[in-house]
Design a protein around this motif. Structure first.
Motif: not given
Length: 135
Positions: A47-53, A61-73, A77-82, A93-94
Motif C-alpha cells: 500500500v503506497q502513501a506519499a505523506t505521513a498523514a 484502515e488495514g493491518r501491516f507487517d512492515l512500515l517502509l518510510s522515507d525520513l524526509g516526508l 519526519p518518518g521517525d515521528v510517523l514510525a 517492523a520498521v
C-alpha cells in the motif's frame, strides 16, 4: 530471533516464503513507484502513501507487517510517523529508507536503515533484518 526463510526467484533475487503486507511511505513518486515494484517482485503486498498523514490513514484502515518510510516526508519526519505507527500497530517492523547514512536519534530500537539508492537485493535483506528485529 525470528528466522526468515528466503527462496531464490528467477534471476537470483530472494523472495520470502510468506508475503508481507507493507506500507510504503515515500513522497518522491519515482522512488515510491520503483520501490513498490521491487516489493511486489519480491512477492509482497504494498500500500503506497506519499505523506505521513496518508500513511496514518492507511494504518487505521488495514493491518501491516512492515512500515517502509522515507525520513524526509513533507508533513512530518518518518521517525515521528514510525512512533505513531507503532502506537497503532505495536508489532510492526520498521525500515527507514534515507540518504542520511544513519538513523535519527530516538528511532525505535527495531528500526533498520536502508541507504538510498538501494537495489532489490538490498531491500530483501533489509526486510529480513526488520522482521527479525521486530521479533
Amino acid at each position: 530471533m525470528v528466522a526468515v526463510s528466503l527462496k531464490k526467484k528467477a534471476g537470483g533475487a530472494e523472495a520470502p516464503d510468506t508475503p508481507l503486507s507493507i506500507l510504503l511511505v515515500e513522497d518522491n513518486f519515482l522512488i515510491r513507484a520503483d520501490t513498490a515494484m521491487m516489493l511486489e517482485d519480491l512477492g509482497h503486498r504494498v500500500v503506497q502513501a506519499a505523506t505521513a498523514a496518508q500513511g496514518l490513514r492507511a494504518l487505521g484502515e488495514g493491518r501491516f507487517d512492515l512500515l517502509l518510510s522515507d525520513l524526509g516526508l513533507p508533513d512530518q519526519p518518518g521517525d515521528v510517523l514510525a512512533a505513531q505507527a507503532l502506537a497503532i500497530q505495536p508489532g510492526l517492523a520498521v525500515i527507514f529508507a534515507t540518504g542520511e547514512g544513519r538513523l535519527p536519534e530516538g528511532s525505535p530500537p527495531r528500526a533498520i536503515l536502508l541507504a538510498k539508492p538501494y537495489t532489490e537485493a538490498h531491500l530483501a535483506r533489509a526486510i529480513a533484518r526488520a522482521r527479525a528485529a521486530a521479533g
